[in-house]
Design a protein around this motif. Structure first.
Motif, PDB file in Angstrom:
ATOM      1  N   LEU A  51      29.348 -73.323  31.559  1.00 49.59           N
ATOM      2  CA  LEU A  51      28.116 -72.544  31.498  1.00 49.59           C
ATOM      3  C   LEU A  51      27.696 -72.292  30.055  1.00 49.59           C
ATOM      4  CD1 LEU A  51      28.619 -69.914  34.352  1.00 49.59           C
ATOM      5  CD2 LEU A  51      27.561 -72.175  34.440  1.00 49.59           C
ATOM      6  N   GLY A  52      26.421 -72.512  29.806  1.00 41.57           N
ATOM      7  CA  GLY A  52      25.873 -72.269  28.482  1.00 41.57           C
ATOM      8  C   GLY A  52      25.962 -73.442  27.530  1.00 41.57           C
ATOM      9  N   ARG A  53      26.662 -74.499  27.929  1.00 41.96           N
ATOM     10  CA  ARG A  53      26.785 -75.661  27.060  1.00 41.96           C
ATOM     11  C   ARG A  53      25.640 -76.638  27.315  1.00 41.96           C
ATOM     12  NH1 ARG A  53      32.633 -78.209  27.169  1.00 41.96           N
ATOM     13  NH2 ARG A  53      31.634 -79.420  25.504  1.00 41.96           N
ATOM     14  N   LEU A  54      25.221 -77.353  26.263  1.00 38.20           N
ATOM     15  CA  LEU A  54      24.194 -78.372  26.410  1.00 38.20           C
ATOM     16  C   LEU A  54      24.759 -79.532  27.223  1.00 38.20           C
ATOM     17  CD1 LEU A  54      22.909 -78.315  22.737  1.00 38.20           C
ATOM     18  CD2 LEU A  54      21.718 -77.383  24.738  1.00 38.20           C
ATOM     19  N   PHE A  55      24.037 -79.965  28.261  1.00 31.06           N
ATOM     20  CA  PHE A  55      24.602 -80.953  29.187  1.00 31.06           C
ATOM     21  C   PHE A  55      24.932 -82.265  28.496  1.00 31.06           C
ATOM     22  CE2 PHE A  55      20.160 -82.275  29.341  1.00 31.06           C
ATOM     23  CZ  PHE A  55      20.214 -83.646  29.550  1.00 31.06           C
ATOM     24  N   TRP A  56      24.141 -82.662  27.491  1.00 32.80           N
ATOM     25  CA  TRP A  56      24.397 -83.946  26.839  1.00 32.80           C
ATOM     26  C   TRP A  56      25.635 -83.919  25.942  1.00 32.80           C
ATOM     27  CZ3 TRP A  56      19.762 -81.230  25.894  1.00 32.80           C
ATOM     28  CH2 TRP A  56      19.677 -80.562  24.676  1.00 32.80           C
ATOM     29  N   GLU A  57      26.142 -82.713  25.673  1.00 32.98           N
ATOM     30  CA  GLU A  57      27.375 -82.612  24.889  1.00 32.98           C
ATOM     31  C   GLU A  57      28.619 -82.616  25.772  1.00 32.98           C
ATOM     32  OE1 GLU A  57      27.076 -79.140  22.477  1.00 32.98           O
ATOM     33  OE2 GLU A  57      25.588 -79.998  21.106  1.00 32.98           O
ATOM     34  N   VAL A  58      28.421 -82.549  27.085  1.00 33.36           N
ATOM     35  CA  VAL A  58      29.561 -82.435  28.010  1.00 33.36           C
ATOM     36  C   VAL A  58      29.947 -83.784  28.602  1.00 33.36           C
ATOM     37  CG1 VAL A  58      30.390 -81.393  30.157  1.00 33.36           C
ATOM     38  CG2 VAL A  58      28.986 -80.048  28.563  1.00 33.36           C
ATOM     39  N   TYR A  59      28.969 -84.532  29.118  1.00 33.18           N
ATOM     40  CA  TYR A  59      29.327 -85.718  29.895  1.00 33.18           C
ATOM     41  C   TYR A  59      28.468 -86.951  29.631  1.00 33.18           C
ATOM     42  CZ  TYR A  59      25.467 -83.875  32.699  1.00 33.18           C
ATOM     43  OH  TYR A  59      24.249 -83.388  33.103  1.00 33.18           O
ATOM     44  N   VAL A  60      27.350 -86.815  28.965  1.00 32.94           N
ATOM     45  CA  VAL A  60      26.468 -87.956  28.747  1.00 32.94           C
ATOM     46  C   VAL A  60      27.025 -88.833  27.623  1.00 32.94           C
ATOM     47  CG1 VAL A  60      24.124 -88.698  28.176  1.00 32.94           C
ATOM     48  CG2 VAL A  60      24.491 -86.588  29.484  1.00 32.94           C
ATOM     49  N   THR A  61      27.049 -90.151  27.836  1.00 31.89           N
ATOM     50  CA  THR A  61      27.534 -91.067  26.805  1.00 31.89           C
ATOM     51  C   THR A  61      26.530 -91.123  25.655  1.00 31.89           C
ATOM     52  OG1 THR A  61      26.531 -92.927  27.989  1.00 31.89           O
ATOM     53  CG2 THR A  61      28.859 -92.486  28.410  1.00 31.89           C
ATOM     54  N   PRO A  62      27.005 -91.381  24.425  1.00 31.70           N
ATOM     55  CA  PRO A  62      26.123 -91.306  23.244  1.00 31.70           C
ATOM     56  C   PRO A  62      24.864 -92.147  23.361  1.00 31.70           C
ATOM     57  CG  PRO A  62      28.413 -91.466  22.563  1.00 31.70           C
ATOM     58  CD  PRO A  62      28.408 -91.652  24.054  1.00 31.70           C
ATOM     59  N   GLU A  63      24.999 -93.371  23.900  1.00 30.15           N
ATOM     60  CA  GLU A  63      23.824 -94.236  23.969  1.00 30.15           C
ATOM     61  C   GLU A  63      22.788 -93.746  24.972  1.00 30.15           C
ATOM     62  OE1 GLU A  63      26.967 -96.041  26.757  1.00 30.15           O
ATOM     63  OE2 GLU A  63      26.883 -95.016  24.815  1.00 30.15           O
ATOM     64  N   ASP A  64      23.198 -92.873  25.914  1.00 31.63           N
ATOM     65  CA  ASP A  64      22.269 -92.375  26.934  1.00 31.63           C
ATOM     66  C   ASP A  64      21.644 -91.028  26.566  1.00 31.63           C
ATOM     67  OD1 ASP A  64      22.417 -94.499  28.608  1.00 31.63           O
ATOM     68  OD2 ASP A  64      23.624 -93.550  30.166  1.00 31.63           O
ATOM     69  N   ILE A  65      22.131 -90.373  25.512  1.00 36.44           N
ATOM     70  CA  ILE A  65      21.656 -89.022  25.186  1.00 36.44           C
ATOM     71  C   ILE A  65      20.150 -88.975  24.934  1.00 36.44           C
ATOM     72  CG2 ILE A  65      21.755 -87.186  23.443  1.00 36.44           C
ATOM     73  CD1 ILE A  65      24.763 -87.614  23.289  1.00 36.44           C
ATOM     74  N   PRO A  66      19.580 -89.837  24.074  1.00 41.52           N
ATOM     75  CA  PRO A  66      18.127 -89.728  23.837  1.00 41.52           C
ATOM     76  C   PRO A  66      17.308 -89.880  25.113  1.00 41.52           C
ATOM     77  CG  PRO A  66      19.162 -91.106  22.163  1.00 41.52           C
ATOM     78  CD  PRO A  66      20.194 -90.865  23.224  1.00 41.52           C
ATOM     79  N   ARG A  67      17.676 -90.845  25.945  1.00 41.37           N
ATOM     80  CA  ARG A  67      16.928 -91.081  27.182  1.00 41.37           C
ATOM     81  C   ARG A  67      17.083 -89.909  28.144  1.00 41.37           C
ATOM     82  NH1 ARG A  67      17.868 -93.076  32.160  1.00 41.37           N
ATOM     83  NH2 ARG A  67      20.082 -93.369  31.680  1.00 41.37           N
ATOM     84  N   ALA A  68      18.294 -89.347  28.253  1.00 47.43           N
ATOM     85  CA  ALA A  68      18.539 -88.241  29.171  1.00 47.43           C
ATOM     86  C   ALA A  68      17.748 -87.001  28.749  1.00 47.43           C
ATOM     87  CB  ALA A  68      20.034 -87.932  29.235  1.00 47.43           C
ATOM     88  N   ARG A  69      17.748 -86.692  27.466  1.00 49.12           N
ATOM     89  CA  ARG A  69      17.008 -85.525  26.979  1.00 49.12           C
ATOM     90  C   ARG A  69      15.509 -85.703  27.192  1.00 49.12           C
ATOM     91  NH1 ARG A  69      19.098 -83.645  21.123  1.00 49.12           N
ATOM     92  NH2 ARG A  69      17.533 -82.048  21.612  1.00 49.12           N
ATOM     93  N   GLN A  70      15.023 -86.908  26.942  1.00 46.18           N
ATOM     94  CA  GLN A  70      13.598 -87.183  27.112  1.00 46.18           C
ATOM     95  C   GLN A  70      13.185 -87.055  28.572  1.00 46.18           C
ATOM     96  OE1 GLN A  70      12.415 -91.176  26.120  1.00 46.18           O
ATOM     97  NE2 GLN A  70      10.281 -90.593  25.766  1.00 46.18           N
ATOM     98  N   ALA A  71      14.036 -87.575  29.483  1.00 45.82           N
ATOM     99  CA  ALA A  71      13.709 -87.534  30.905  1.00 45.82           C
ATOM    100  C   ALA A  71      13.645 -86.109  31.421  1.00 45.82           C
ATOM    101  CB  ALA A  71      14.743 -88.340  31.696  1.00 45.82           C
ATOM    102  N   VAL A  72      14.596 -85.268  31.013  1.00 42.79           N
ATOM    103  CA  VAL A  72      14.594 -83.873  31.449  1.00 42.79           C
ATOM    104  C   VAL A  72      13.386 -83.137  30.885  1.00 42.79           C
ATOM    105  CG1 VAL A  72      15.810 -81.678  31.242  1.00 42.79           C
ATOM    106  CG2 VAL A  72      17.077 -83.741  31.835  1.00 42.79           C
TER     107      VAL A  72
END
Length: 287
Positions: A51-72
């Motif tokens: 709780l309270g952690r940024l989701f892309w720092e927990v489980y998203v692989t580095p190459e997917d972080i920009p796309r995941a943040r943009q999609a959300v």
């Protein structure tokens, strides 16, 4: 006695906790607001640590972080739910493929303020699909592409007005039947695998190596000038110079190689036939 009535909120949370799907609620700032037991098990962390952690720092692989943040971010602005698929890190560091249903959560005024994520681990399913696809497009013995893939690629390279053109090298193992007759089919298979391996080593990253049938292989080299064809053939022939090594003895062999160049608009079957004829002219000169 009447049935016990469970408040809607408690029932909803009980369902979320009971499902084997990976369920999270992500706030508009990207921080995790809820993680069900399945998600906790996947990450190897209790909900109190998630709780309270940024989701892309927990489980998203580095190459997917920009796309995941943009999609959300786009979903929260537009208020639209969306399907997605990506690669997540499991708690032990292993990459897993997951399929996601991402639903926009709104407040009482209808304003989007979070994303409910329901994800399913589809790693094994995607691996099975990839295996089926691989078996449908490759030669089982040598691992090279099959004729269907070759013809599809050749048509694209020679497409009128848009294809870049290509060179084709047609390769045929000399006296292959004699190898099978004198040394056995296992030795013949070993030779096929060796020739395929050498062609793959010689091929560039954009080249395509296919087993055309029997003891014949074709190498497609895209976007190359006709003036380079002879050098490509000579290089391929040089790569076949060493004998096939075996447990008890080496086996000398040779490969006849011819080539043809195709330009956008050329007929694929004609270009292939020209490469085949070039190979047979070389074979006749060797015998």
């Amino acid at each position: 006695m009447g049935a016990t009535v469970t408040p809607t909120g408690e029932l909803t949370r009980a369902i979320v906790d009971a499902t084997t799907a990976l369920v999270m609620l992500i706030g508009e700032d990207g921080r995790i607001l809820l993680a069900n037991p399945a998600m906790q098990a996947f990450t190897g962390q209790p909900e109190s640590e998630l709780l309270g952690r940024l989701f892309w720092e927990v489980y998203v692989t580095p190459e997917d972080i920009p796309r995941a943040r943009q999609a959300v971010g786009a979903a929260l602005i537009g208020g639209a739910s969306f399907l997605d698929e990506g690669t997540w890190f499991r708690g032990d560091g292993v990459r897993r493929r997951v399929s996601m249903q991402n639903s926009v959560v709104t407040d009482e005024t209808g304003r989007p303020h979070g994303i409910a994520v329901v994800a399913i681990d589809v790693t094994e399913q995607r691996q099975r699909e990839a295996l089926v696809q691989r078996r449908a497009t490759t030669d089982a013995l040598t691992g090279t592409w099959n004729r269907g893939v070759l013809f599809d690629a050749l048509q694209k390279q020679l497409a009128p007005g848009i294809g870049p053109g290509c060179a084709l090298l047609f390769c045929d193992i000399d006296h292959f039947k004699a190898v099978n007759d004198q040394h056995g089919h296992a030795r013949g298979d070993q030779l096929l695998v060796e020739v395929a391996s050498r062609l793959l080593e010689l091929a560039g990253p954009d080249d395509l190596v296919a087993r055309f049938g029997g003891d014949e292989f074709v190498v497609l080299v895209p976007d190359v000038a006709a003036s380079e064809l002879a050098a490509l053939v000579d290089r391929a022939r040089a790569g076949m110079g060493l004998p096939l090594q075996g447990a008890t003895a080496s086996l000398p062999f040779s490969v006849s190689i011819g080539g043809a160049h195709g330009r956008p608009g050329d007929d694929p079957d004609h270009v292939l036939a020209m490469a085949d004829q070039s190979m047979y002219r070389r074979k006749r000169r060797r015998t």
